[in-house]
Design a protein around this motif. Structure first.
Motif: not given
Lengths: 471, 471
Positions: A366-374, A384-396
């Motif tokens: 939700k918080r990331i979406a508030a900053n753009g279409q990622f 383990d409660g461990n996530l790799h949480y990676n943010i990418f640009p919109p397709k193309g």
């Protein structure tokens, strides 16, 4: 206190102290960041053959106030092995100290030098019908000294713990050049402070690990792997609890995979065969390793049936052969490579209390979406409660246009992690990339204690300066 | 640096800082050694209700240079909680901070205050169908803060690890009185030095643990226990390897018992029912805890048959009911009490690399015999390489006559342990009783590092002075 570069004068001095072949002409590859972000400096390069040579080198560096950079496989992801500012260091690579010194099957112990490559250790354990369970993407090139210095994680932490949990004893050279012989094969030893765990995870800032005694485990008699489509991230956690209620400690791995990761595979690695025609929103890769008398495939079927009955699972594939097991793992293992090919704007190695994973995923999205279409790819070691949480640009679109936003996006993710009493570095460490983040989010009492310990053991500040804590 | 006693003036000062009911009239029972060797001193007594009061007390002590003695259940065996020299300390008992703050079954985590009694934590775990596997003789009165401060061992270490392996996070007050909030429920957290493991096992010399997040495990679906007569100490280790090859991680306990221990039971605790008509030279108590789908009794029978076929086992009893399981454990659990009633000249809590146990037992017996006709009871956690090696006078003679030899006998045992790269304190810690031994046998580089860390975190030396390291 000011440090001095490892210059010609210092190199000349070293030549009088160690055999000629220990010193090498500095090579750029020892100063490279595997993600290619920033190049480091290297003033002098030493490839010692034994702990005494390491000791001699560190003593000389301490005397001359020259920074020392311990170097393992060079695979770290947070710049712990890349000195991109400060005076050029003496890089000490452990690559020639790669012997397996002993294997003790009766004791379930193996003793290796710090430069031993992880998969060589795995193979040495396998040769005596034992398991060394540390397993991670770079196992073909990372070295056990680096795994220990960074307390590496990987896919088997759920069952066997982090690298620190696999370590019984250490041999190390402290910042004053003295050798600590703590290479015990003991399971129980309550004689004084736990120097071992202090060095493990200190990322080369408190000394150089030169050898380690590590724990081996019995090889599970049978293994089975399944990929199960779950109805939600919360259902994944319920599935894990259900699996444990059935097989106890037998769950070896439990990896969460998001649709985005599978779509990335389709986009950039189409040769990786995927088990589902339509990429599901969430699926998990679960692996069981069981003792004799149990059929992992049957247990997985039983688990799947119960999970379907409880509306946790929607679909699933259970491996029927070793080849199929490998195929399922191939999907999971290629997600980081797909991420790299797509190119993330910002990537994060976070953990939260396990039960908060669904809330974290929802709120962060939700918080990331508030900053753009990622596009977001959240995946990893959910058990383990461990996530790799990676943010990418919109397709193309190229990530370059979004790079100016990277710091803000990271701030959003890490703030949320902090609100949830999570960790901004679950398994990769602090290195140089996250030293500022540690200052921001770390407990002030702990940070003060860390600085006091660092100063006590390394008063001149020569060991890997700038890593973990900024100078 | 000189310390000051917790005198009237100091007590009066404390009264202005904490609520009235926190301070108590010093009571002798807080200064007692459970083995009744030496009485300690107590200048002032505080029973704080929360971490802020602990912080206030420690800050006042630091300012006045008054020694602080953290007090848990008072069950330690090495004098870590008994200040028998130096100025009389402020004793801070954690007994009123005994709340279970939270239980998180989905996460397999429990958060407890330091004063929680071990069996209350076990019960809280059981109430949500989980296991807190720490189990030791004093579990009815020892407190988790003390278990952590001493890194307690016990009978389940083989499978679940020492107390430090069960700890995820800590809240503690450091020697400067600052509160460290490290009470994380995370399985993975690589943000800086491992302050948690530094405090665990530091026996109150680096701070006061006030709360902890600990790991829970699934409850095994079925448990089975057997007592098996083995043909030698070496055969016991082969039996353990055989058991692991059959049930993998499912071996929960593996305790070695010598004939001497059974004879002591017959002599002083004849009501304890023993499984064998003639006490065998060596037997082991083995416990399996298995997941669903496996029958522990059947597995033990299979193990026993194979062990007989391989000449490892000579006789055996496999429990057929919960009552029989308890009966077998009763034998093992009463050996320390029988030892106490017989009265040892010298007792030792040692570990050696597991494969060296037979050699240790043989060689130690030989060296002790060269000094007189003693009775030796070697028993304990053989699966961890940890034996309690206790030396007694010949039958019918009092230990008092032999007490002058105690130090020499201990020296013989500890010298041998040291030759074998073992530990002179496997699970009880150093306390005050073994501080000199640590100086003798400890690695000099480690000892120097310990002193540097102690001075860095506790410059005035107020935290439990005299424990672990002599002042």
């Amino acid at each position: 206190m000011r440090l001095n570069a490892a210059d010609e004068v210092f190199a000349t001095r070293l030549k009088t102290l160690v055999p000629e072949d220990v010193l090498r002409t500095p090579e750029a590859r020892y100063a490279q960041d595997p993600r290619g972000r920033r190049a480091g400096q290297i003033g002098a390069l030493a490839l010692p053959r034994d702990v005494h040579q390491v000791s001699t080198l560190v003593k000389a560096a301490a005397e001359a106030r020259v920074p020392v950079l311990p170097y393992g496989g060079g695979t770290g992801l947070v710049g712990g092995q890349v000195a991109w500012d400060g005076p050029a260091p003496l890089v000490i690579s452990l690559e020639r100290m790669s012997a397996i010194r002993g294997v003790y099957p009766t004791e379930n112990v193996l003793v290796a030098e710090a430069g031993a490559v992880l998969d060589d250790i795995q193979a040495a354990a396998e040769a005596v019908d034992r398991l060394f369970p540390l397993s991670l993407a770079s196992e073909g090139s990372c070295r056990i000294g680096g795994n220990l210095a960074t307390n590496a994680g990987g896919v088997n932490v759920l069952r066997y713990g982090n690298t620190r949990d696999l370590c019984l004893g250490l041999e190390a050279v402290l910042p004053n050049g003295e050798i600590w012989n703590g290479l015990t094969r003991l399971r129980k030893d309550n004689t004084g402070y736990d120097l071992r765990n202090l060095l493990v995870g200190s990322e080369g800032t408190l000394g150089i690990i030169t050898a380690a005694a590590v724990k081996l485990s019995p090889v599970p008699a049978g293994q089975g792997t399944a990929m199960i489509v779950v109805s939600s991230a919360a259902a994944a956690l319920e599935l894990l609890a259900l699996a444990r209620s059935i097989v106890g400690d037998g769950v070896s791995a439990f990896e969460l995979i998001h649709r985005q990761g599978l779509e990335f595979l389709t986009e950039v690695l189409p040769d990786v065969r995927q088990p589902f025609a339509e990429p599901p929103e969430w699926c998990v890769l679960i692996e069981l390793g069981l003792g004799a008398g149990l059929d992992p495939g049957q247990m997985l079927e039983q688990l799947f049936e119960q999970a379907v009955a409880q509306d946790l699972a929607l679909d699933g594939v259970i491996s029927q052969s070793q080849a199929q097991r490998q195929e399922l793992w191939t999907v999971r293992e290629h997600i980081p490579e797909a991420n790299r090919l797509i190119g993330s704007i910002a990537s994060h190695d976070i953990s939260v209390p396990i039960s908060l994973i669904p809330e974290f995923v929802a709120e962060a999205g939700k918080r990331i979406a508030a900053n753009g279409q990622f596009r977001i790819n959240a995946f990893g070691h959910a058990g383990d409660g461990n996530l790799h949480y990676n943010i990418f640009p919109p397709k193309g679109q190229s990530r370059d246009a979004f790079k100016p936003m990277a710091a803000d996006l990271t701030r959003i993710v890490h703030d949320l992690v902090h609100e949830m009493d999570g960790s901004i570095s679950a398994e990769h460490g602090i290195g140089r990339l996250k030293a500022k983040d540690l200052e921001r989010y770390g407990d002030p009492t702990k940070l003060a204690a860390m600085r006091a310990i660092k100063t006590a053991l390394d008063p001149a500040g020569i060991m890997n300066p700038g890593a973990v804590m900024r100078v």
